[in-house]
Scaffold this motif. Structure first.
Motif, PDB file in Angstrom:
ATOM      1  N   GLN A   1     -11.624  32.439 -98.149  1.00 30.67           N
ATOM      2  CA  GLN A   1     -12.111  31.145 -97.673  1.00 30.67           C
ATOM      3  C   GLN A   1     -11.244  30.614 -96.536  1.00 30.67           C
ATOM      4  O   GLN A   1     -11.764  30.156 -95.515  1.00 30.67           O
ATOM      5  N   LEU A   2      -9.928  30.688 -96.701  1.00 27.36           N
ATOM      6  CA  LEU A   2      -9.042  30.241 -95.630  1.00 27.36           C
ATOM      7  C   LEU A   2      -9.249  31.082 -94.375  1.00 27.36           C
ATOM      8  O   LEU A   2      -9.343  30.550 -93.264  1.00 27.36           O
ATOM      9  N   GLY A   3      -9.342  32.389 -94.533  1.00 27.76           N
ATOM     10  CA  GLY A   3      -9.532  33.274 -93.378  1.00 27.76           C
ATOM     11  C   GLY A   3     -10.798  32.956 -92.602  1.00 27.76           C
ATOM     12  O   GLY A   3     -10.793  32.921 -91.366  1.00 27.76           O
TER      13      GLY A   3
ATOM     14  N   ASN B   1     -20.067  28.118 -98.866  1.00 33.49           N
ATOM     15  CA  ASN B   1     -20.558  27.045 -99.732  1.00 33.49           C
ATOM     16  C   ASN B   1     -19.392  26.275-100.345  1.00 33.49           C
ATOM     17  O   ASN B   1     -19.420  25.043-100.412  1.00 33.49           O
ATOM     18  N   ARG B   2     -18.357  26.998-100.765  1.00 32.03           N
ATOM     19  CA  ARG B   2     -17.171  26.352-101.327  1.00 32.03           C
ATOM     20  C   ARG B   2     -16.488  25.490-100.271  1.00 32.03           C
ATOM     21  O   ARG B   2     -16.090  24.360-100.532  1.00 32.03           O
ATOM     22  N   LEU B   3     -16.327  26.029 -99.069  1.00 33.41           N
ATOM     23  CA  LEU B   3     -15.691  25.270 -97.991  1.00 33.41           C
ATOM     24  C   LEU B   3     -16.510  24.031 -97.626  1.00 33.41           C
ATOM     25  O   LEU B   3     -15.951  22.980 -97.308  1.00 33.41           O
TER      26      LEU B   3
ATOM     27  N   TRP C   1     -14.544  21.159 -95.603  1.00 40.34           N
ATOM     28  CA  TRP C   1     -13.889  21.897 -94.525  1.00 40.34           C
ATOM     29  C   TRP C   1     -14.870  22.295 -93.424  1.00 40.34           C
ATOM     30  O   TRP C   1     -14.493  22.393 -92.263  1.00 40.34           O
ATOM     31  N   VAL C   2     -16.111  22.621 -93.814  1.00 38.69           N
ATOM     32  CA  VAL C   2     -17.120  23.058 -92.835  1.00 38.69           C
ATOM     33  C   VAL C   2     -18.391  22.258 -93.044  1.00 38.69           C
ATOM     34  O   VAL C   2     -18.620  21.663 -94.098  1.00 38.69           O
ATOM     35  N   ARG C   3     -19.205  22.257 -91.990  1.00 35.04           N
ATOM     36  CA  ARG C   3     -20.534  21.661 -92.093  1.00 35.04           C
ATOM     37  C   ARG C   3     -21.522  22.635 -91.450  1.00 35.04           C
ATOM     38  O   ARG C   3     -21.164  23.443 -90.589  1.00 35.04           O
ATOM     39  N   ARG C   4     -22.753  22.514 -91.873  1.00 40.50           N
ATOM     40  CA  ARG C   4     -23.841  23.338 -91.318  1.00 40.50           C
ATOM     41  C   ARG C   4     -24.520  22.562 -90.200  1.00 40.50           C
ATOM     42  O   ARG C   4     -24.607  21.344 -90.248  1.00 40.50           O
ATOM     43  N   ARG C   5     -24.991  23.328 -89.239  1.00 38.12           N
ATOM     44  CA  ARG C   5     -25.852  22.729 -88.226  1.00 38.12           C
ATOM     45  C   ARG C   5     -26.827  23.792 -87.745  1.00 38.12           C
ATOM     46  O   ARG C   5     -26.531  24.994 -87.780  1.00 38.12           O
ATOM     47  N   THR C   6     -27.950  23.348 -87.305  1.00 42.11           N
ATOM     48  CA  THR C   6     -28.970  24.260 -86.794  1.00 42.11           C
ATOM     49  C   THR C   6     -28.559  24.718 -85.405  1.00 42.11           C
ATOM     50  O   THR C   6     -28.083  23.921 -84.590  1.00 42.11           O
ATOM     51  N   HIS C   7     -28.752  25.986 -85.138  1.00 40.82           N
ATOM     52  CA  HIS C   7     -28.452  26.522 -83.807  1.00 40.82           C
ATOM     53  C   HIS C   7     -29.327  25.789 -82.790  1.00 40.82           C
ATOM     54  O   HIS C   7     -30.519  25.579 -83.013  1.00 40.82           O
TER      55      HIS C   7
END
Length: 158
Positions: free
Chosen positions: A40-42, A74-76, A81-87
């Motif tokens: 996850q960190l990587g 999903n964990r991140l 730590w992360v978010r999703r966005r549409t290309h």
């Protein structure tokens, strides 16, 4: 001791497996404060370095099963730590990008990894560490082939 057992214990693959397990335990212990795995960190580190990427991009780059990448991302995402966005061009592609919080956590993760690395390599001279890294890279390339370019399969600009 049985010669078959000794031969097994002295093979590179066995010694490498034992060393990998020892190093992995040390690294994972250091990451416990962040509540993430090394994988996850990587992935977060590379999102910070390379910018938004799809799960498929990360899977290809690092020879990690797509299901493992999806689980890690999903964990991140749950940790913020992360978010999703549409290309922006390819609407069906989901990109993952590091959040501001994720950037701060990645910075802390890098510090923890540096400490763990220093502890793991403390039994080697600097020249031995450099040599071991080079030899392990050669093995990795010999087995997996050269690293794929660290670019998205879905560039924003054509």
């Amino acid at each position: 001791m049985n010669d078959d057992v000794t031969a097994w214990d002295d093979q590179l693959t066995h010694v490498l497996w034992r060393a990998q397990n020892a190093a992995h335990r040390r690294v994972q212990d250091s990451l416990d404060e962040l509540n993430v795995t090394t994988t996850q960190l990587g992935l977060a580190v590379h999102l910070g370095q390379l910018g938004p990427l799809s799960a498929a991009d990360l899977s290809r780059m690092f020879h990690i099963a797509p299901q493992s990448v999806a689980t890690a991302l999903n964990r991140l995402e749950k940790l913020g730590w992360v978010r999703r966005r549409t290309h922006p061009i390819h609407g069906r592609v989901v990109l993952f990008e590091l959040t501001d919080s994720g950037q701060a956590d990645v910075a802390r993760g890098r510090e923890l990894m540096a400490t763990a690395n220093a502890e793991v390599t403390s039994v080697l001279a600097d020249s031995e560490t450099v040599m071991l890294i080079e030899l392990l890279r050669r093995i990795t390339i010999g087995v997996d082939g050269p690293d794929l370019p660290a670019v998205s399969a879905w560039p924003v600009k054509g």
